[in-house]
Design a protein around this motif. Structure first.
Motif, mmCIF file in Angstrom:
data_model
loop_
_atom_site.group_PDB
_atom_site.id
_atom_site.type_symbol
_atom_site.label_atom_id
_atom_site.label_comp_id
_atom_site.label_asym_id
_atom_site.label_seq_id
_atom_site.Cartn_x
_atom_site.Cartn_y
_atom_site.Cartn_z
ATOM 1 N N ASP A 164 0.306 -2.835 -9.840
ATOM 2 C CA ASP A 164 -0.682 -3.852 -9.513
ATOM 3 C C ASP A 164 -1.851 -3.743 -10.484
ATOM 4 O OD1 ASP A 164 0.356 -2.780 -6.482
ATOM 5 O OD2 ASP A 164 0.414 -4.928 -6.870
ATOM 6 N N PRO A 165 -2.439 -4.881 -10.857
ATOM 7 C CA PRO A 165 -3.560 -4.855 -11.823
ATOM 8 C C PRO A 165 -4.676 -3.947 -11.344
ATOM 9 C CG PRO A 165 -2.800 -7.099 -11.452
ATOM 10 C CD PRO A 165 -2.079 -6.242 -10.454
ATOM 11 N N GLY A 166 -5.128 -3.087 -12.237
ATOM 12 C CA GLY A 166 -6.235 -2.195 -11.911
ATOM 13 C C GLY A 166 -5.857 -0.963 -11.118
ATOM 14 N N LEU A 167 -4.617 -0.893 -10.673
ATOM 15 C CA LEU A 167 -4.180 0.256 -9.861
ATOM 16 C C LEU A 167 -3.121 1.093 -10.566
ATOM 17 C CD1 LEU A 167 -3.949 -1.365 -6.307
ATOM 18 C CD2 LEU A 167 -5.787 0.038 -7.244
ATOM 19 N N GLY A 168 -2.605 0.605 -11.668
ATOM 20 C CA GLY A 168 -1.566 1.363 -12.360
ATOM 21 C C GLY A 168 -0.255 1.341 -11.597
ATOM 22 N N LEU A 169 0.559 2.358 -11.814
ATOM 23 C CA LEU A 169 1.845 2.479 -11.131
ATOM 24 C C LEU A 169 1.698 3.435 -9.955
ATOM 25 C CD1 LEU A 169 2.723 1.649 -14.132
ATOM 26 C CD2 LEU A 169 4.910 2.677 -13.494
ATOM 27 N N ARG A 170 2.263 3.052 -8.843
ATOM 28 C CA ARG A 170 2.240 3.916 -7.665
ATOM 29 C C ARG A 170 3.672 4.096 -7.160
ATOM 30 N NH1 ARG A 170 -1.731 0.992 -3.716
ATOM 31 N NH2 ARG A 170 -0.765 -0.834 -4.707
ATOM 32 N N LEU A 171 4.010 5.339 -6.871
ATOM 33 C CA LEU A 171 5.367 5.678 -6.468
ATOM 34 C C LEU A 171 5.594 5.333 -5.005
ATOM 35 C CD1 LEU A 171 8.043 7.063 -7.294
ATOM 36 C CD2 LEU A 171 7.036 9.209 -6.467
ATOM 37 N N ILE A 172 6.684 4.610 -4.758
ATOM 38 C CA ILE A 172 7.024 4.222 -3.381
ATOM 39 C C ILE A 172 7.994 5.242 -2.792
ATOM 40 C CG2 ILE A 172 7.942 2.391 -1.908
ATOM 41 C CD1 ILE A 172 7.361 0.423 -4.225
ATOM 42 N N TYR A 173 9.125 5.429 -3.449
ATOM 43 C CA TYR A 173 10.142 6.385 -3.036
ATOM 44 C C TYR A 173 10.850 6.912 -4.271
ATOM 45 C CZ TYR A 173 10.560 5.730 2.076
ATOM 46 O OH TYR A 173 10.358 5.728 3.442
ATOM 47 N N PHE A 174 11.444 8.080 -4.146
ATOM 48 C CA PHE A 174 12.362 8.541 -5.165
ATOM 49 C C PHE A 174 13.548 9.248 -4.533
ATOM 50 C CE2 PHE A 174 11.415 13.105 -5.465
ATOM 51 C CZ PHE A 174 10.177 13.183 -4.860
ATOM 52 N N GLY A 205 7.088 8.629 -1.607
ATOM 53 C CA GLY A 205 6.071 8.755 -2.623
ATOM 54 C C GLY A 205 4.694 8.555 -2.017
ATOM 55 N N ASP A 206 3.810 7.926 -2.768
ATOM 56 C CA ASP A 206 2.436 7.748 -2.319
ATOM 57 C C ASP A 206 2.266 6.605 -1.328
ATOM 58 O OD1 ASP A 206 1.467 8.488 -5.686
ATOM 59 O OD2 ASP A 206 1.427 9.820 -3.938
ATOM 60 N N ILE A 207 3.107 5.574 -1.431
ATOM 61 C CA ILE A 207 2.899 4.370 -0.611
ATOM 62 C C ILE A 207 4.210 3.896 0.014
ATOM 63 C CG2 ILE A 207 0.799 3.552 -1.744
ATOM 64 C CD1 ILE A 207 2.661 1.690 -3.420
ATOM 65 N N PRO A 208 4.849 4.673 0.876
ATOM 66 C CA PRO A 208 6.154 4.276 1.423
ATOM 67 C C PRO A 208 6.098 3.275 2.584
ATOM 68 C CG PRO A 208 5.482 6.389 2.312
ATOM 69 C CD PRO A 208 4.415 5.986 1.318
ATOM 70 N N GLU A 209 4.908 3.062 3.134
ATOM 71 C CA GLU A 209 4.822 2.225 4.342
ATOM 72 C C GLU A 209 5.306 0.812 4.061
ATOM 73 O OE1 GLU A 209 2.288 5.658 4.350
ATOM 74 O OE2 GLU A 209 2.220 3.905 3.020
ATOM 75 N N GLY A 210 6.186 0.325 4.922
ATOM 76 C CA GLY A 210 6.704 -1.034 4.788
ATOM 77 C C GLY A 210 7.957 -1.132 3.929
ATOM 78 N N TYR A 211 8.375 0.015 3.390
ATOM 79 C CA TYR A 211 9.542 0.051 2.508
ATOM 80 C C TYR A 211 10.560 1.075 3.012
ATOM 81 C CZ TYR A 211 6.173 -1.985 -0.798
ATOM 82 O OH TYR A 211 5.218 -2.769 -1.405
ATOM 83 N N GLY A 244 15.911 17.604 -13.169
ATOM 84 C CA GLY A 244 14.850 18.452 -13.717
ATOM 85 C C GLY A 244 13.535 17.705 -13.675
ATOM 86 N N GLU A 245 12.505 18.423 -13.285
ATOM 87 C CA GLU A 245 11.222 17.760 -13.054
ATOM 88 C C GLU A 245 10.564 17.317 -14.355
ATOM 89 O OE1 GLU A 245 10.485 20.660 -9.220
ATOM 90 O OE2 GLU A 245 9.368 20.929 -11.080
ATOM 91 N N ARG A 246 10.942 17.885 -15.474
ATOM 92 C CA ARG A 246 10.220 17.619 -16.707
ATOM 93 C C ARG A 246 10.911 16.597 -17.597
ATOM 94 N NH1 ARG A 246 8.457 23.107 -19.373
ATOM 95 N NH2 ARG A 246 6.368 22.246 -19.523
ATOM 96 N N GLN A 306 7.526 13.968 -8.692
ATOM 97 C CA GLN A 306 6.558 12.882 -8.626
ATOM 98 C C GLN A 306 5.619 12.902 -9.818
ATOM 99 O OE1 GLN A 306 5.097 12.294 -4.750
ATOM 100 N NE2 GLN A 306 3.422 10.960 -5.339
ATOM 101 N N LEU A 307 5.436 11.745 -10.432
ATOM 102 C CA LEU A 307 4.468 11.581 -11.507
ATOM 103 C C LEU A 307 3.296 10.751 -11.009
ATOM 104 C CD1 LEU A 307 6.587 10.731 -14.683
ATOM 105 C CD2 LEU A 307 5.570 12.914 -14.053
#
Lengths: 113, 110
Positions: free
Chosen positions: A38-48, A58-64, A97-99, B97-98
């Motif tokens: 979203d503009p001004g918010l960058g990328l936010r992780l929903i699920y992985f 992730g950071d914003i899973p609600e509703g998904y 791998g995390e990296r 997570q990134l």
């Protein structure tokens, strides 16, 4: 080259609908991710997901919710779409791998009316 | 909670000039990535930095990582119009997570 394919570039749905966003990768990557941008918010992780049938919030899973029945496919589900879910959705994948760097699809621009 | 801050968020620079984009992160991290995004397109991986002092270069772009200062820089040398895009840094620590910065929109003008 890694290819991450999202099923739709543009999608228009109505409030209350159940919406499915599909993502397929062709490089046998273990990890797959869903972000919203979203503009001004960058990328936010929903699920992985780090394996078939495995998922982490992730950071914003609600509703998904998400589904990973096969290694190459990761689906994002909006259970009951709302206007505040209008956004650009990006899928990514990476090796185990995390990296490991993440490789992104072209994105789906979703509009909820 | 890891936080990633980029500055500047908007950058207008003349062709041929040099400039640096900064990426600060708030907690110990074991990796730092730079991505480029063109309008309407997805993110393209530019650099992967995995250790203190790492430096990577590709064409007119050079990225470095100082884990002690929790700082990465993306240096642009002799900018050209083709470099106009939005640049994101992202970092992570100990999990898949990134966390992404908000992006730096770069415009290179003649």
């Amino acid at each position: 080259d890694v290819k991450v394919t999202q099923s739709s570039r543009y999608l228009v749905k109505r409030t209350g609908e159940k919406v499915f966003l599909e993502c397929v990768q062709d490089m046998d990557h273990e990890n797959m991710f869903w972000y919203r941008q979203d503009p001004g918010l960058g990328l936010r992780l929903i699920y992985f997901s780090y394996d078939v049938k495995m998922k982490e919030k992730g950071d914003i899973p609600e509703g998904y919710s998400v589904s990973r029945e096969k290694k190459e496919r990761f689906s994002l589900i909006l259970e009951s779409a709302s206007t505040n879910q209008t956004s650009m959705y990006l899928c990514a994948s990476s090796l185990f791998g995390e990296r490991q760097p993440q490789h992104f699809g072209d994105g789906t621009r979703l509009s909820i009316l | 909670e890891l936080k990633v801050e980029q500055n500047p968020l908007f950058l207008s620079m003349q062709e041929g000039k040099n400039y640096t984009i900064y990426c600060n992160y708030s907690t110990t991290s074991d990796r730092l990535y730079w991505y480029r995004q063109d309008p309407g397109k997805s993110l393209e991986s530019l650099f992967v930095l995995l250790s203190n002092g790492a430096v990577k270069q590709e064409g007119r772009l050079m990225a470095s990582l100082d884990t002690k200062a929790r700082l990465s820089t993306l240096h642009i040398t002799a900018a050209v119009h083709d470099l106009s895009a939005t640049y994101f840094c992202s970092s992570g620590a100990g999990s898949y997570q990134l966390t992404f910065g908000k992006g730096t929109k770069l415009s290179v003008i003649p």
